[in-house]
Design a protein around this motif. Structure first.
Motif, PDB file in Angstrom:
ATOM      1  N   PHE A   1      -8.997   3.723  -6.479  1.00 14.86           N
ATOM      2  CA  PHE A   1      -7.843   4.614  -6.386  1.00 14.86           C
ATOM      3  C   PHE A   1      -6.701   4.115  -7.267  1.00 14.86           C
ATOM      4  CE2 PHE A   1      -3.807   5.819  -4.422  1.00 14.86           C
ATOM      5  CZ  PHE A   1      -3.969   7.163  -4.125  1.00 14.86           C
ATOM      6  N   THR A   2      -6.367   2.838  -7.146  1.00 15.38           N
ATOM      7  CA  THR A   2      -5.226   2.337  -7.905  1.00 15.38           C
ATOM      8  C   THR A   2      -5.554   2.164  -9.389  1.00 15.38           C
ATOM      9  OG1 THR A   2      -5.760   0.038  -7.388  1.00 15.38           O
ATOM     10  CG2 THR A   2      -4.211   1.151  -5.932  1.00 15.38           C
ATOM     11  N   THR A   3      -6.850   2.255  -9.758  1.00 17.28           N
ATOM     12  CA  THR A   3      -7.208   2.218 -11.170  1.00 17.28           C
ATOM     13  C   THR A   3      -7.276   3.633 -11.742  1.00 17.28           C
ATOM     14  OG1 THR A   3      -8.510   0.284 -10.598  1.00 17.28           O
ATOM     15  CG2 THR A   3      -8.740   1.040 -12.818  1.00 17.28           C
ATOM     16  N   GLY A   4      -6.965   4.637 -10.907  1.00 17.31           N
ATOM     17  CA  GLY A   4      -6.825   5.980 -11.455  1.00 17.31           C
ATOM     18  C   GLY A   4      -7.903   6.975 -11.079  1.00 17.31           C
TER      19      GLY A   4
ATOM     20  N   VAL B   1      -2.373  -2.474  -9.406  1.00 15.35           N
ATOM     21  CA  VAL B   1      -2.359  -3.195  -8.143  1.00 15.35           C
ATOM     22  C   VAL B   1      -3.438  -4.269  -8.153  1.00 15.35           C
ATOM     23  CG1 VAL B   1      -2.675  -2.979  -5.652  1.00 15.35           C
ATOM     24  CG2 VAL B   1      -1.590  -1.122  -6.916  1.00 15.35           C
TER      25      VAL B   1
ATOM     26  N   ARG C   1      -7.821  -7.493 -14.869  1.00 19.08           N
ATOM     27  CA  ARG C   1      -8.084  -6.052 -14.831  1.00 19.08           C
ATOM     28  C   ARG C   1      -6.778  -5.272 -14.723  1.00 19.08           C
ATOM     29  NH1 ARG C   1     -11.028  -4.751  -9.881  1.00 19.08           N
ATOM     30  NH2 ARG C   1      -9.131  -3.703  -9.219  1.00 19.08           N
TER      31      ARG C   1
ATOM     32  N   GLN D   1      -4.918  -2.717 -17.514  1.00 21.12           N
ATOM     33  CA  GLN D   1      -4.508  -1.354 -17.185  1.00 21.12           C
ATOM     34  C   GLN D   1      -3.226  -0.964 -17.919  1.00 21.12           C
ATOM     35  OE1 GLN D   1      -5.216  -0.841 -12.924  1.00 21.12           O
ATOM     36  NE2 GLN D   1      -3.866   0.920 -12.894  1.00 21.12           N
TER      37      GLN D   1
ATOM     38  N   LYS E   1       0.829  -1.220   0.000  1.00 15.90           N
ATOM     39  CA  LYS E   1       0.000   0.000   0.000  1.00 15.90           C
ATOM     40  C   LYS E   1       0.854   1.256   0.000  1.00 15.90           C
ATOM     41  CE  LYS E   1      -4.102  -1.993   2.027  1.00 15.90           C
ATOM     42  NZ  LYS E   1      -5.059  -2.024   3.126  1.00 15.90           N
TER      43      LYS E   1
ATOM     44  N   SER F   1       2.036   1.714  -3.487  1.00 14.15           N
ATOM     45  CA  SER F   1       1.019   2.097  -4.469  1.00 14.15           C
ATOM     46  C   SER F   1       0.416   3.464  -4.182  1.00 14.15           C
ATOM     47  CB  SER F   1      -0.081   1.033  -4.531  1.00 14.15           C
ATOM     48  OG  SER F   1      -0.658   0.870  -3.262  1.00 14.15           O
ATOM     49  N   GLY F   2       0.866   4.138  -3.114  1.00  8.95           N
ATOM     50  CA  GLY F   2       0.365   5.475  -2.829  1.00  8.95           C
ATOM     51  C   GLY F   2      -0.910   5.497  -2.015  1.00  8.95           C
ATOM     52  N   LEU F   3      -1.399   4.306  -1.585  1.00  6.97           N
ATOM     53  CA  LEU F   3      -2.599   4.263  -0.750  1.00  6.97           C
ATOM     54  C   LEU F   3      -2.294   4.745   0.664  1.00  6.97           C
ATOM     55  CD1 LEU F   3      -4.079   0.861  -1.936  1.00  6.97           C
ATOM     56  CD2 LEU F   3      -5.294   3.034  -1.995  1.00  6.97           C
TER      57      LEU F   3
ATOM     58  N   GLY G   1     -10.333  -1.615 -16.054  1.00  6.98           N
ATOM     59  CA  GLY G   1      -8.901  -1.337 -16.032  1.00  6.98           C
ATOM     60  C   GLY G   1      -8.461  -0.324 -17.086  1.00  6.98           C
TER      61      GLY G   1
ATOM     62  N   ALA H   1      -1.833   5.590 -12.503  1.00  9.61           N
ATOM     63  CA  ALA H   1      -2.451   4.302 -12.791  1.00  9.61           C
ATOM     64  C   ALA H   1      -1.996   3.740 -14.141  1.00  9.61           C
ATOM     65  CB  ALA H   1      -3.978   4.434 -12.768  1.00  9.61           C
TER      66      ALA H   1
ATOM     67  N   GLU I   1     -10.075   1.359  -2.482  1.00 12.70           N
ATOM     68  CA  GLU I   1      -8.683   1.092  -2.850  1.00 12.70           C
ATOM     69  C   GLU I   1      -8.533   0.681  -4.304  1.00 12.70           C
ATOM     70  OE1 GLU I   1      -6.753  -1.383   0.028  1.00 12.70           O
ATOM     71  OE2 GLU I   1      -6.933   0.146   1.596  1.00 12.70           O
ATOM     72  N   PRO I   2      -9.310  -0.280  -4.801  1.00 12.38           N
ATOM     73  CA  PRO I   2      -9.178  -0.615  -6.220  1.00 12.38           C
ATOM     74  C   PRO I   2      -9.493   0.574  -7.134  1.00 12.38           C
ATOM     75  CG  PRO I   2     -10.472  -2.277  -5.083  1.00 12.38           C
ATOM     76  CD  PRO I   2     -10.251  -1.172  -4.110  1.00 12.38           C
TER      77      PRO I   2
ATOM     78  N   LEU J   1     -16.308   2.924 -11.393  1.00 12.37           N
ATOM     79  CA  LEU J   1     -15.150   2.562 -10.583  1.00 12.37           C
ATOM     80  C   LEU J   1     -15.479   2.554  -9.089  1.00 12.37           C
ATOM     81  CD1 LEU J   1     -11.910   4.103 -12.094  1.00 12.37           C
ATOM     82  CD2 LEU J   1     -12.816   1.825 -12.289  1.00 12.37           C
TER      83      LEU J   1
ATOM     84  N   LEU K   1     -16.173  -0.659  -7.374  1.00 14.93           N
ATOM     85  CA  LEU K   1     -15.081  -1.576  -7.037  1.00 14.93           C
ATOM     86  C   LEU K   1     -14.670  -1.465  -5.572  1.00 14.93           C
ATOM     87  CD1 LEU K   1     -12.587  -1.094 -10.018  1.00 14.93           C
ATOM     88  CD2 LEU K   1     -14.124  -3.015  -9.627  1.00 14.93           C
TER      89      LEU K   1
ATOM     90  N   ASP L   1      -9.996  -7.127  -3.152  1.00 12.02           N
ATOM     91  CA  ASP L   1     -11.164  -6.272  -3.394  1.00 12.02           C
ATOM     92  C   ASP L   1     -12.332  -6.695  -2.517  1.00 12.02           C
ATOM     93  OD1 ASP L   1      -9.563  -5.332  -5.377  1.00 12.02           O
ATOM     94  OD2 ASP L   1     -11.066  -5.467  -6.962  1.00 12.02           O
TER      95      ASP L   1
END
Lengths: 262, 334
Positions: free
Chosen positions: B228-231, A83, A154, A158, A49, A52-54, A103, A78, B225-226, B219, B222, A87
């Motif tokens: 966010f990481t998908t943009g 990532v 997915r 991306q 995390k 990934s910037g979370l 994606g 992205a 978190e998903p 989005l 989802l 989910d």
């Protein structure tokens, strides 16, 4: 040696007062599969995390192609980094194809229409994860292993240069585990992708991983080629399990066998 | 690919058909034919001189239009709240809009002179906006807005406002209460044309913004978190969707009272037809919601010989069986 796509230097992270990671160094290079190993609670997911910037480290720095994650726009980032995490379930009807196609968001954004390229990439990702036959099915109508493959699809869709994957093979059978690592091989060789996979699957990691980072108690205990990291001593210290390590006669890579009753 | 275009075309046909049926139904024998015939005979002056044509154009048509706007906007708002909260049980009223509007409207009824019409929607709208922004600010933390906190705070604020409603009702003179309660149950009857005028810009802007954000809404399904990481800039997106969907619901409640069921169930019906992709879902939900509310309103004003029924009661009574059928038929896709 190829260029470093993603790197962490001395990053530390605390949840409340508890130190989860301290002084972690790590890098993912172009065309490389790096594996993140470590027992439950070692800080693997937190590290992913942070990368990934979370989450943001309290100290230390993360660089994605030379820049800190916060300096990127969301879509820009992205397109560089994808990532696969854990989910939450989706309570709405959605087909596998629609899910995988999400994606493509960083490529067309809010307003752009679907291009032939988007369609082609979606098709390709479905094919690579052997989901083409299931693409019209609802997410609620497939197994958890198939859902996990859809998440990988997915991320592939991306089209990012770096992939971070948190236990992407946890629900997969042996065939699809091997298939997953084969897909990563193809992406590495075909597109120069760098992947960081957090996993508990020591033998497959030793087979496919170029480099292993062993995390224990929030610190990097060992890092290097599989035969350097996967030693009985390291594994006993990290997991508290006695193992024998030898070479697989068929492939020559390290083989880890837990010893009964020790 | 689903057969989306024919489905949307079918929904548009049903929507226009419902408007045509609505303007042709009522105690005065007048229908679209009157308008066409009058126009064919004498042009615009023919319409002005024909009593039937006048009923159709000045009374029934605005009312059908109001039903279309209210039903469509509630459904679009419901779609947005369900995506925002990732919860199929969410509706436009879940986060305090209804309670706030009700308190505002009751306060206007009790405190203001009875002959003023406009202050009531204004107070209801202010109440809705205050409650919705209050819930949002309470649920907000530095790291962002969590769905769980939003729902929890919405329920708490809703309970508080309900208590306030009961208090206002208990303390008010008996003669004033039925009017306020009738308004709360939702109606499309009074002062129709100005209401359409007031509502139209809100509905156009609100649904327009939501439609532009379609891919971001996809989005949001989802999870944070998903997405966010998908943009997706998740927190910004959630704020914009929340404000837009709340204002949309608030403006509708202010002009039509609390019409339930539409915003909760129509989104599911529309999903059963076109799936969860919001580019298709939002237009489908708008058309289905508009059609449904126009039909419910026809029923509300014709079913009882003694007068109009509150359309808010008719929506659930008449809609439940139809939507149960629609959802059961598509039950294999959760």
């Amino acid at each position: 040696m190829s260029a470093s796509l993603l790197s962490a230097r001395g990053i530390s992270f605390r949840y409340g007062g508890r130190e989860v990671l301290s002084e972690v160094d790590l890098s993912v290079r172009e065309g490389e599969l790096a594996v993140l190993l470590g027992p439950n609670g070692a800080g693997k997911s937190t590290l992913l995390k942070l990368l990934s910037g979370l989450l943001h480290p309290q100290s230390g720095e993360v660089f994605l192609q030379g820049r800190p994650p916060a300096s990127y726009g969301r879509r820009e980032m992205a397109r560089l980094l994808s990532v696969v995490g854990q989910d939450p379930p989706i309570d709405f009807p959605m087909t596998v194809e629609e899910f995988v196609g999400l994606g493509r968001f960083p490529h067309h954004g809010f307003f752009g229409g679907w291009t032939p390229e988007d369609r082609a990439q979606t098709e390709r990702s479905l094919e690579m994860t052997a989901l083409s036959a299931l693409k019209r099915r609802g997410l609620g109508e497939i197994s958890s292993g198939e859902r996990q493959r859809a998440m990988v699809a997915r991320a592939i869709c991306q089209g990012a240069k770096v992939m971070l994957l948190d236990e992407p093979t946890a629900f997969l059978d042996l065939y699809h585990r091997v298939a997953f690592y084969e897909v990563v091989e193809r992406l590495k060789e075909g597109c120069g992708i760098g992947a960081l996979v957090a996993s508990h699957d020591l033998s497959l990691c030793a087979e496919y991983g170029e480099r292993i980072v062993l995390l224990s108690g929030g610190k990097v205990m060992a890092s290097g080629r599989p035969e350097e990291v996967l030693t009985p001593e390291n594994i006993r210290r990290a997991y508290g399990v006695t193992v024998a390590c030898d070479r697989n006669p068929a492939t020559g890579s390290v083989r880890v066998t837990p010893l009964k009753g020790q | 690919m689903r057969r989306t275009v024919p489905i949307l075309a079918g929904l548009l046909g049903a929507f226009l058909g419902a408007i045509a049926l609505s303007v042709s139904t009522g105690p005065t024998a007048a229908s679209l034919r009157h308008v066409v015939d009058a126009f064919a005979e004498n042009g615009w002056s023919g319409i002005a001189g024909d009593a039937g044509a006048k009923v159709v154009l000045t009374l029934r048509f605005p009312r059908a239009l109001l039903g279309a706007l209210v039903g469509g906007a509630l459904s679009a708002s419901g779609v947005a709240f369900q995506a925002l909260l990732r919860n199929p049980l969410a509706d436009p009223y879940i986060l305090g809009v209804s309670g706030g509007a009700a308190v505002g409207a009751l306060a206007a009824f009790l405190l203001l002179p009875p002959d003023s019409f406009l202050p009531l929607p204004l107070c209801a709208f202010l109440g809705a906006a205050l409650a919705a922004s209050g819930v949002f600010l309470i649920a907000r933390r530095r790291s962002g807005v969590s769905r769980e906190r939003l729902i929890l705070m919405g329920v708490v604020v809703g309970a508080f406002l309900n208590a306030l409603i009961m208090l206002l009702v208990a303390l008010s003179p008996p003669g004033k209460i039925p009017g306020a309660l009738y308004w709360l149950m939702g109606d499309l009857g009074l002062g129709t044309l100005p209401r359409v005028g007031v509502l139209l810009p809100y509905v156009a802007a609100g649904t327009g913004i939501l439609f532009l954000l379609s891919r971001g809404l996809d989005l949001l399904l989802l999870g944070d978190e998903p997405a966010f990481t998908t943009g997706l800039p998740v927190e910004k997106m959630k704020t914009v969707v929340y404000l837009t969907a709340s204002l949309l619901a608030g403006s509708v409640v202010a002009v039509s009272g609390l019409i339930g069921f539409v915003g909760l169930i129509v989104p599911h019906g529309a999903r059963a037809l076109v799936g969860s992709g919001h580019r298709r879902l939002l237009p489908a939900a708008f058309l289905l919601g508009g059609t449904f509310l126009i039909l419910a309103d026809i029923l509300a004003r014709t079913a009882s010989p003694s007068g109009e029924l509150p359309v808010g009661a008719v929506t659930a009574l008449s809609g439940a069986p139809f939507f149960l059928f629609l959802l059961r038929r598509n039950g294999s896709k959760p």
